[in-house]
Design a protein around this motif. Sequence first.
Motif, PDB file in Angstrom:
ATOM      1  N   ALA A   1      36.531  35.164  42.383  1.00 55.99           N
ATOM      2  CA  ALA A   1      37.206  34.201  41.499  1.00 55.99           C
ATOM      3  C   ALA A   1      37.234  34.761  40.076  1.00 55.99           C
ATOM      4  CB  ALA A   1      36.474  32.855  41.516  1.00 55.99           C
ATOM      5  N   PHE A   2      37.990  34.100  39.206  1.00 53.19           N
ATOM      6  CA  PHE A   2      38.029  34.505  37.801  1.00 53.19           C
ATOM      7  C   PHE A   2      36.755  34.092  37.077  1.00 53.19           C
ATOM      8  CE2 PHE A   2      42.663  34.356  38.542  1.00 53.19           C
ATOM      9  CZ  PHE A   2      43.022  35.583  37.998  1.00 53.19           C
ATOM     10  N   ASN A   3      36.356  34.908  36.130  1.00 50.68           N
ATOM     11  CA  ASN A   3      35.287  34.567  35.206  1.00 50.68           C
ATOM     12  C   ASN A   3      35.885  33.666  34.125  1.00 50.68           C
ATOM     13  OD1 ASN A   3      33.335  34.465  33.211  1.00 50.68           O
ATOM     14  ND2 ASN A   3      33.390  36.666  32.756  1.00 50.68           N
ATOM     15  N   PRO A   4      35.500  32.400  34.058  1.00 50.85           N
ATOM     16  CA  PRO A   4      36.113  31.501  33.071  1.00 50.85           C
ATOM     17  C   PRO A   4      35.889  31.957  31.634  1.00 50.85           C
ATOM     18  CG  PRO A   4      34.174  30.488  34.066  1.00 50.85           C
ATOM     19  CD  PRO A   4      34.464  31.719  34.866  1.00 50.85           C
ATOM     20  N   GLN A   5      34.837  32.739  31.398  1.00 53.70           N
ATOM     21  CA  GLN A   5      34.564  33.227  30.049  1.00 53.70           C
ATOM     22  C   GLN A   5      35.529  34.335  29.630  1.00 53.70           C
ATOM     23  OE1 GLN A   5      30.499  34.384  30.636  1.00 53.70           O
ATOM     24  NE2 GLN A   5      29.689  32.382  30.015  1.00 53.70           N
TER      25      GLN A   5
END
Length: 553
Positions: free
Chosen positions: A157-161
């Motif tokens: 998944a994407f790293n939200p940071q």
Amino acid sequence: MKTIRRWKRTQNAIGVSVALLAGLYSLGAVADDDHEHESVKHVLLISFDGLHEQDVARCIGSNACPNLALLAKSGTTYTNAHTPHLSDSFPGLAALVTGGSPKSAGLFYDVSYDRTLYAPSDSSCTGKQGWNVVFDETTGIDGENGGALTNLNGGGAFNPQAIPHALVNGVCTPVYPHNYVKTNTIFEVVKRNVKGARTAWADKHAWGYDWLNGPSGTGVDDLSRTEINSIDPVTKTNYIDVYTHTEKFDDLHVQSLINEIDGKDSTGKSSADIPTVFGTNFQTLSVAQKATVANGGGYLDASFTPGPQVTGAIAYLDNALGRIVSELKQRNLYSSTAIIVTAKHGQSPTDHSKLVKNGDTLSKLLEANNYLDPNGNFGQNNTKSGNLNDGTGLVDTGFVQTDDVGLIWLRDQSQLPAVVKTLKDNLSCNAPGICADGPQAYILYGAQLNGWFGDPARGRTPDIVVQPNPGVIYTSSTAKDEEHGGNAPDDSHLGLVVYVPHAHHAGRTNDERVTTTQVAPTILRLLDLEPELLHSVAIEGTRALPGFDREHF
């Protein structure tokens, strides 16, 4: 969306011309090129990162790459192909799949800056603007809070940071990599304009290369999630520690292509249509080139004589190409698949005698004169974990990106004249000089920079681009002797071989100067689509490669 294909435009004339065409065919008057054009059902694009034109010429001439030589014998070799001014992986690949330079596609580096964006933590877009955009190995969730990159798929998944925000029609919106690229891609165009088309790609970062999907976010049906900086569970190191280890990573991409040729998805676990447009990136040669000459990396002289690691890497890549072509033949697809072999970028300097590593003198000079924070607290360099993408970086600080080029985003754009003067006063290689005093070096700003890359006032384009003397790398690292990113000759002059099945003009060499942006419209020509369906092609007026730039070729 309306499908725009040439036969659609002429459908009203079909009834009138059937008899005439039948007569022409019986007389053999229809161009052979039209026959070969119609035979292309699939296009395979391969990037051997680091592949110079001189590598192609030398390995073919010495019989060191027989599989590439066979493609060249059946296709066209372009001996004067170049990147569009910058050679980092993002603008290099964007050229190949959008038909545009950074001016239209908006991709300057995988680590860059945008004055219009808000921090990942600023979900209301009420704070300061200006963010150091980092779409690399840390874009996957494994990179959150500076975590170890333990999974090949980047954590899934994407790293939200890593995802900044932008105001879009008054709404604070996350900016994923596919939102960041400014123009569409060949994958989107093919999916929307070829009935039943499927697309696939594999690259070195699992989530940073999401931009290949284009603004729709759905251009690539099968985007292989492989992360080269992940920890190999067997060796407990990442795949770029030595070129023979990088081969193991590239083998994953070879297998992905073979699976797709066999009518499966990239994992081989599910059935899928054979992609209309597909391809991959290889890193083995790039890693071998960067390795120090003392350890067998790089080249032995100015004539591109490969050292042991580069020799081994080229042999590996040619063997990988042979495996892919063999599978196409076994599945009876070779006669309907066009194959394009090129590179996102080259590597510099190949002539080790030109290597200069004085440290990052460019950043130090900017800091010392207060054009960037004197303590180095600019961009995301000041983070809690030390990882560029842990979400705690500073905003509104400007940024500088250096490799064998320098991209400068000033924190105060009104300082441009003063910064340019400071740079010009310190061009020598003596401290605190930036080693840009040779005839092939330049400082790009103002009208010329706007012409090449667009107006910095819009937020994305650097204020200044510094191209140092060829051979200069802004680092003190002892781990590598070559880099890329800039416009030095060894960065920008690339290998390019185009094979089209049934070509009657096979084995030719073309020495016209071309750019890698011309690959994308060529791919659309091969599939009987209008190149102008690509936004960058329409904006920049990009032509297909010579031999493919006419209505019928």
